[in-house]
Motif scaffolding. Structure first.
Motif, PDB file in Angstrom:
ATOM      1  N   GLY A 156       0.796  -1.224   0.000  1.00  0.00           N
ATOM      2  CA  GLY A 156       0.000   0.000   0.000  1.00  0.00           C
ATOM      3  C   GLY A 156       0.823   1.266   0.000  1.00  0.00           C
ATOM      4  N   GLY A 157       2.002   1.245  -0.613  1.00  0.00           N
ATOM      5  CA  GLY A 157       2.833   2.443  -0.673  1.00  0.00           C
ATOM      6  C   GLY A 157       3.473   2.802   0.660  1.00  0.00           C
ATOM      7  N   ARG A 158       3.780   1.809   1.445  1.00  0.00           N
ATOM      8  CA  ARG A 158       4.434   2.040   2.735  1.00  0.00           C
ATOM      9  C   ARG A 158       5.931   1.773   2.625  1.00  0.00           C
ATOM     10  NH1 ARG A 158       0.598  -0.384   7.526  1.00  0.00           N
ATOM     11  NH2 ARG A 158      -1.225   0.868   7.047  1.00  0.00           N
ATOM     12  N   TRP A 159       6.657   2.305   3.580  1.00  0.00           N
ATOM     13  CA  TRP A 159       8.068   1.988   3.721  1.00  0.00           C
ATOM     14  C   TRP A 159       8.301   1.464   5.130  1.00  0.00           C
ATOM     15  CZ3 TRP A 159      10.292   4.728   7.665  1.00  0.00           C
ATOM     16  CH2 TRP A 159       9.724   5.969   7.995  1.00  0.00           C
ATOM     17  N   LEU A 160       9.386   0.717   5.276  1.00  0.00           N
ATOM     18  CA  LEU A 160       9.791   0.181   6.568  1.00  0.00           C
ATOM     19  C   LEU A 160      11.189   0.690   6.853  1.00  0.00           C
ATOM     20  CD1 LEU A 160       9.643  -1.805   8.993  1.00  0.00           C
ATOM     21  CD2 LEU A 160      10.589  -3.519   7.446  1.00  0.00           C
ATOM     22  N   GLY A 161      11.381   1.279   8.006  1.00  0.00           N
ATOM     23  CA  GLY A 161      12.691   1.776   8.408  1.00  0.00           C
ATOM     24  C   GLY A 161      13.183   1.035   9.634  1.00  0.00           C
ATOM     25  N   LEU A 162      14.500   0.859   9.703  1.00  0.00           N
ATOM     26  CA  LEU A 162      15.140   0.191  10.831  1.00  0.00           C
ATOM     27  C   LEU A 162      16.294   1.073  11.287  1.00  0.00           C
ATOM     28  CD1 LEU A 162      14.962  -2.538  12.378  1.00  0.00           C
ATOM     29  CD2 LEU A 162      16.699  -3.400  10.799  1.00  0.00           C
ATOM     30  N   ALA A 163      16.353   1.352  12.591  1.00  0.00           N
ATOM     31  CA  ALA A 163      17.385   2.243  13.118  1.00  0.00           C
ATOM     32  C   ALA A 163      17.754   1.835  14.534  1.00  0.00           C
ATOM     33  CB  ALA A 163      16.888   3.695  13.115  1.00  0.00           C
ATOM     34  N   VAL A 164      18.918   2.293  14.943  1.00  0.00           N
ATOM     35  CA  VAL A 164      19.357   2.190  16.334  1.00  0.00           C
ATOM     36  C   VAL A 164      19.402   3.606  16.861  1.00  0.00           C
ATOM     37  CG1 VAL A 164      21.263   1.593  17.870  1.00  0.00           C
ATOM     38  CG2 VAL A 164      20.687   0.085  15.961  1.00  0.00           C
ATOM     39  N   GLU A 178      21.773   8.653  29.133  1.00  0.00           N
ATOM     40  CA  GLU A 178      21.298   7.888  30.280  1.00  0.00           C
ATOM     41  C   GLU A 178      20.208   6.886  29.916  1.00  0.00           C
ATOM     42  OE1 GLU A 178      21.111  11.278  30.164  1.00  0.00           O
ATOM     43  OE2 GLU A 178      22.861  11.801  31.361  1.00  0.00           O
ATOM     44  N   PHE A 179      19.570   7.070  28.784  1.00  0.00           N
ATOM     45  CA  PHE A 179      18.440   6.250  28.368  1.00  0.00           C
ATOM     46  C   PHE A 179      18.911   4.961  27.704  1.00  0.00           C
ATOM     47  CE2 PHE A 179      14.528   8.752  28.893  1.00  0.00           C
ATOM     48  CZ  PHE A 179      15.067   9.937  29.342  1.00  0.00           C
ATOM     49  N   PRO A 180      18.012   3.976  27.592  1.00  0.00           N
ATOM     50  CA  PRO A 180      18.353   2.740  26.878  1.00  0.00           C
ATOM     51  C   PRO A 180      18.679   3.017  25.416  1.00  0.00           C
ATOM     52  CG  PRO A 180      16.294   2.478  28.099  1.00  0.00           C
ATOM     53  CD  PRO A 180      16.651   3.930  28.146  1.00  0.00           C
ATOM     54  N   ILE A 181      19.436   2.128  24.830  1.00  0.00           N
ATOM     55  CA  ILE A 181      19.660   2.127  23.389  1.00  0.00           C
ATOM     56  C   ILE A 181      18.541   1.276  22.804  1.00  0.00           C
ATOM     57  CG2 ILE A 181      21.251   1.494  21.540  1.00  0.00           C
ATOM     58  CD1 ILE A 181      23.493   1.685  23.762  1.00  0.00           C
ATOM     59  N   TRP A 182      17.898   1.784  21.755  1.00  0.00           N
ATOM     60  CA  TRP A 182      16.735   1.118  21.189  1.00  0.00           C
ATOM     61  C   TRP A 182      17.005   0.623  19.780  1.00  0.00           C
ATOM     62  CZ3 TRP A 182      12.991   5.675  22.517  1.00  0.00           C
ATOM     63  CH2 TRP A 182      12.572   5.584  23.843  1.00  0.00           C
ATOM     64  N   LEU A 183      16.495  -0.542  19.471  1.00  0.00           N
ATOM     65  CA  LEU A 183      16.373  -1.007  18.097  1.00  0.00           C
ATOM     66  C   LEU A 183      14.963  -0.638  17.682  1.00  0.00           C
ATOM     67  CD1 LEU A 183      17.262  -2.517  15.563  1.00  0.00           C
ATOM     68  CD2 LEU A 183      16.615  -4.653  16.711  1.00  0.00           C
ATOM     69  N   LEU A 184      14.853   0.220  16.678  1.00  0.00           N
ATOM     70  CA  LEU A 184      13.569   0.795  16.287  1.00  0.00           C
ATOM     71  C   LEU A 184      13.160   0.368  14.887  1.00  0.00           C
ATOM     72  CD1 LEU A 184      14.598   4.367  17.412  1.00  0.00           C
ATOM     73  CD2 LEU A 184      12.859   2.994  18.543  1.00  0.00           C
ATOM     74  N   ALA A 185      11.886   0.177  14.695  1.00  0.00           N
ATOM     75  CA  ALA A 185      11.318  -0.033  13.365  1.00  0.00           C
ATOM     76  C   ALA A 185      10.216   1.000  13.180  1.00  0.00           C
ATOM     77  CB  ALA A 185      10.744  -1.436  13.223  1.00  0.00           C
ATOM     78  N   ALA A 186      10.141   1.516  11.969  1.00  0.00           N
ATOM     79  CA  ALA A 186       9.103   2.495  11.644  1.00  0.00           C
ATOM     80  C   ALA A 186       8.424   2.070  10.360  1.00  0.00           C
ATOM     81  CB  ALA A 186       9.724   3.878  11.481  1.00  0.00           C
ATOM     82  N   VAL A 187       7.135   2.287  10.304  1.00  0.00           N
ATOM     83  CA  VAL A 187       6.356   2.074   9.092  1.00  0.00           C
ATOM     84  C   VAL A 187       5.688   3.400   8.797  1.00  0.00           C
ATOM     85  CG1 VAL A 187       4.409   0.845   8.052  1.00  0.00           C
ATOM     86  CG2 VAL A 187       5.938  -0.349   9.643  1.00  0.00           C
ATOM     87  N   GLY A 188       5.844   3.856   7.560  1.00  0.00           N
ATOM     88  CA  GLY A 188       5.246   5.138   7.192  1.00  0.00           C
ATOM     89  C   GLY A 188       4.766   5.136   5.761  1.00  0.00           C
ATOM     90  N   GLU A 189       4.074   6.197   5.416  1.00  0.00           N
ATOM     91  CA  GLU A 189       3.588   6.400   4.052  1.00  0.00           C
ATOM     92  C   GLU A 189       4.728   6.909   3.181  1.00  0.00           C
ATOM     93  OE1 GLU A 189       0.405   9.153   4.865  1.00  0.00           O
ATOM     94  OE2 GLU A 189      -1.064   7.524   4.952  1.00  0.00           O
ATOM     95  N   ASP A 190       4.750   6.471   1.924  1.00  0.00           N
ATOM     96  CA  ASP A 190       5.807   6.872   0.997  1.00  0.00           C
ATOM     97  C   ASP A 190       5.947   8.382   0.884  1.00  0.00           C
ATOM     98  OD1 ASP A 190       7.104   4.590   0.256  1.00  0.00           O
ATOM     99  OD2 ASP A 190       5.860   4.232  -1.512  1.00  0.00           O
ATOM    100  N   SER A 191       4.852   9.107   1.008  1.00  0.00           N
ATOM    101  CA  SER A 191       4.881  10.550   0.826  1.00  0.00           C
ATOM    102  C   SER A 191       5.743  11.272   1.854  1.00  0.00           C
ATOM    103  CB  SER A 191       3.468  11.113   0.865  1.00  0.00           C
ATOM    104  OG  SER A 191       2.871  10.832   2.125  1.00  0.00           O
ATOM    105  N   VAL A 192       6.084  10.597   2.956  1.00  0.00           N
ATOM    106  CA  VAL A 192       6.874  11.220   4.023  1.00  0.00           C
ATOM    107  C   VAL A 192       8.353  11.302   3.641  1.00  0.00           C
ATOM    108  CG1 VAL A 192       7.667  10.900   6.401  1.00  0.00           C
ATOM    109  CG2 VAL A 192       5.282  10.529   5.836  1.00  0.00           C
ATOM    110  N   LEU A 193       8.838  10.322   2.872  1.00  0.00           N
ATOM    111  CA  LEU A 193      10.259  10.272   2.527  1.00  0.00           C
ATOM    112  C   LEU A 193      10.487  10.768   1.102  1.00  0.00           C
ATOM    113  CD1 LEU A 193      11.366   6.818   3.952  1.00  0.00           C
ATOM    114  CD2 LEU A 193      11.813   9.071   4.904  1.00  0.00           C
ATOM    115  N   PRO A 194      11.579  11.502   0.888  1.00  0.00           N
ATOM    116  CA  PRO A 194      11.911  11.907  -0.484  1.00  0.00           C
ATOM    117  C   PRO A 194      12.376  10.696  -1.294  1.00  0.00           C
ATOM    118  CG  PRO A 194      13.652  12.572   1.026  1.00  0.00           C
ATOM    119  CD  PRO A 194      12.556  11.970   1.863  1.00  0.00           C
ATOM    120  N   GLY A 195      12.295  10.829  -2.601  1.00  0.00           N
ATOM    121  CA  GLY A 195      12.867   9.801  -3.466  1.00  0.00           C
ATOM    122  C   GLY A 195      11.848   8.968  -4.067  1.00  0.00           C
TER     123      GLY A 195
END
Length: 160
Positions: free
Chosen positions: A129-137, A143-160
């Protein structure tokens, strides 16, 4: 995004993949609606998940404590990125720091991610459905935890 009300899943790419699959299938909240259960936050056009969290570093920020935690999260990132690349091919790297310098509002989940990480690996998923998946640390502060993060968003949010 907080981790007070829920605990991220146990280590391993299998549980992280299940959470990602769930987020990809889940509809985005409508209108201005948003949800946050401590491990997943969702709003119009996005989901952001904490897939893994290290311990926090309030009591000890020594290299002997921080480096093993960083290494563990980075290893999990690499395993998960490999599994995702097997599904959808090689990701592109999206630098997040430029979003911090933009004058106008940055859409979610990129706004949150740019405050936590310098870059993310992105898979564009036209069959989802025109989504993207992002993975980041990322980490909110030393002082906070280090997180392994995943994001799902609409294509219109990212350039390219």
């Amino acid at each position: 995004m907080t981790t007070d009300s829920a605990t991220p899943p146990a280590p391993g790419p299998g549980s992280a993949l299940a959470l990602i699959d769930d987020a990809l299938a889940r509809p985005f909240p409508a209108g201005e609606e948003s949800e946050d259960n401590g491990v997943r936050s969702s709003g119009p056009g996005h989901h952001l998940l904490i897939l893994r969290a290290s311990r926090d570093f309030w009591d000890d920020r020594s290299l002997e404590t921080v480096e093993p935690a960083e290494q563990e999260i980075e290893e999990e990132f690499s395993l998960l990125a490999s599994a995702l690349s097997e599904r959808w091919g090689e990701p592109e790297t999206v630098e997040l720091w430029p979003y911090l310098e933009e004058d106008g509002p940055t859409p979610e989940p990129v706004s949150q991610l740019s405050n936590l990480a310098g870059s993310m690996q992105v898979w564009r998923l036209p069959d989802r459905g025109g989504r993207w998946l992002g993975l980041a640390v990322g980490q909110a502060d030393p002082e906070f935890p280090i997180w392994l993060l995943a994001a799902v968003g609409e294509d219109s949010v990212l350039p390219g």
